[in-house]
Design an enzyme around this catalytic site. Structure first.
Site, short mmCIF file in Angstrom:
data_model
loop_
_atom_site.label_atom_id
_atom_site.label_comp_id
_atom_site.label_asym_id
_atom_site.label_seq_id
_atom_site.Cartn_x
_atom_site.Cartn_y
_atom_site.Cartn_z
N HIS A 1 0.84 -1.21 0.00
CA HIS A 1 0.00 0.00 0.00
C HIS A 1 0.87 1.26 0.00
O HIS A 1 0.58 2.23 -0.69
CB HIS A 1 -0.87 0.05 1.27
CG HIS A 1 -1.86 -1.06 1.38
ND1 HIS A 1 -1.76 -2.07 2.30
CD2 HIS A 1 -3.01 -1.31 0.68
CE1 HIS A 1 -2.79 -2.89 2.19
NE2 HIS A 1 -3.57 -2.45 1.21
N SER B 1 0.20 -9.03 1.39
CA SER B 1 -1.25 -9.01 1.46
C SER B 1 -1.65 -8.79 2.91
O SER B 1 -0.98 -9.30 3.82
CB SER B 1 -1.81 -10.35 0.98
OG SER B 1 -3.15 -10.51 1.40
#
Ligand code: PAF
Length: 281
Positions: free
Chosen positions: A37, A185
């Site tokens: 991210h 993840s």
């Protein structure tokens, strides 16, 4: 960094930035942030004047038996990471303001969402397209960034934006991996010690198939057999799909043509993982 939860306020602030001539980059997330991210935010900061992240665990993209309630919620930690990454605005709505009582409008996802995740997770892309379009309406950014790790999701969003004439550019950014290859993840947090080792099977399977392609193998049936064998070698038996498909349409192929993508979804312990590898022709 300003944290905003009121939808009128975020819209007014971002509209003001745009009207003042500044470009705005948007990174929609469900929180539980990791380096993948943050790499999207870094890309946003590289090319945009203002960077916005959103944090919202979107209930409508989870099936009734999926992990919505146990999905990691780590708001304080996420905000600290976003601040360090130089984010200008974070929009953190509550569920009530996004889906108030009586909410009933949903986006029908494009056909590229029909197979694979679309089949294994009925309703998932309907939830994704709905929340993403809602976020795009509230945050009229110049460009929005998505990770290639969710390969099919990125295609679904691109097509939706194109079909519905949404004035937003979509940029898909590379998957970030742990040093041993495991794709980053938020769900990796669920993996126990032995699961973590098994999970590497996804990356090893992608590599084994890609090695075969580089060695000249073009028959998809052989490549898919190799994928399954490598997953099984890592004691991964619950495979939702392990396929080599067209990179744009995600339709099955008989032979690897100019551009293909390998897609895998499999369960490791109680955790469902996905990964992919683009084969450039
Ligand atoms: O990829 C995700 O984290 C989510 O699907 C997204 C795009 C933030 C929509 O909830």
């Amino acid at each position: 960094m300003e944290v905003i939860s009121n939808r009128h306020e975020i819209y007014a602030r971002i509209s003001h930035e745009r009207h003042s001539g500044r470009s705005v980059g948007l990174v929609p997330t469900m929180g539980a942030l990791h380096a993948g991210h943050i790499s999207l935010l870094e890309r946003s900061r590289e090319i945009c004047d203002v960077s916005v992240a959103t944090i919202f665990v979107n209930p409508s993209q989870f099936g009734p038996k999926e992990d919505f309630t146990r999905y990691p919620r780590t708001l304080e930690d996420d905000l600290a990471k976003l601040e360090r990454a130089g984010t200008d605005f974070v929009y953190v709505p509550d569920s009530h303001s996004i889906y108030p009582p009586g909410y009933s409008t949903y986006i029908e996802p494009p056909a590229v969402g029909n197979r694979w995740e679309g089949e294994c997770r009925p309703g998932h892309f309907r939830g994704v397209t709905t929340i993403v379009l809602k976020l795009f309406q509230l945050i009229p950014a110049t460009v929005s960034f998505f990770g290639r790790k969710d390969y099919q999701q990125a295609l679904v969003i691109r097509k939706m934006v194109d079909d519905l004439n949404v004035p937003m550019r979509i940029e898909t950014c590379p998957t970030l991996r742990e040093p041993d290859g495991l794709a980053m993840s938020s769900r990796n947090r669920y993996l126990t010690g032995s699961d973590r080792q098994q999970a590497l099977g996804l990356w090893h399977a992608l590599q084994a198939a890609s090695d075969k392609i580089n060695a000249g193998e073009r028959r998809v049936s052989i490549l898919e057999r190799e994928l399954k064998q490598t997953l099984n070698d890592h004691q991964i038996e619950q495979i939702d799909y392990a396929v080599v498909v067209h990179s744009e349409t995600l339709e099955p192929l008989e032979t690897v043509e100019s551009s293909a993508v390998i897609l895998i979804a499999a369960r490791v312990g109680t955790t469902r993982l996905i990964d992919n590898l683009l084969i450039e022709g």
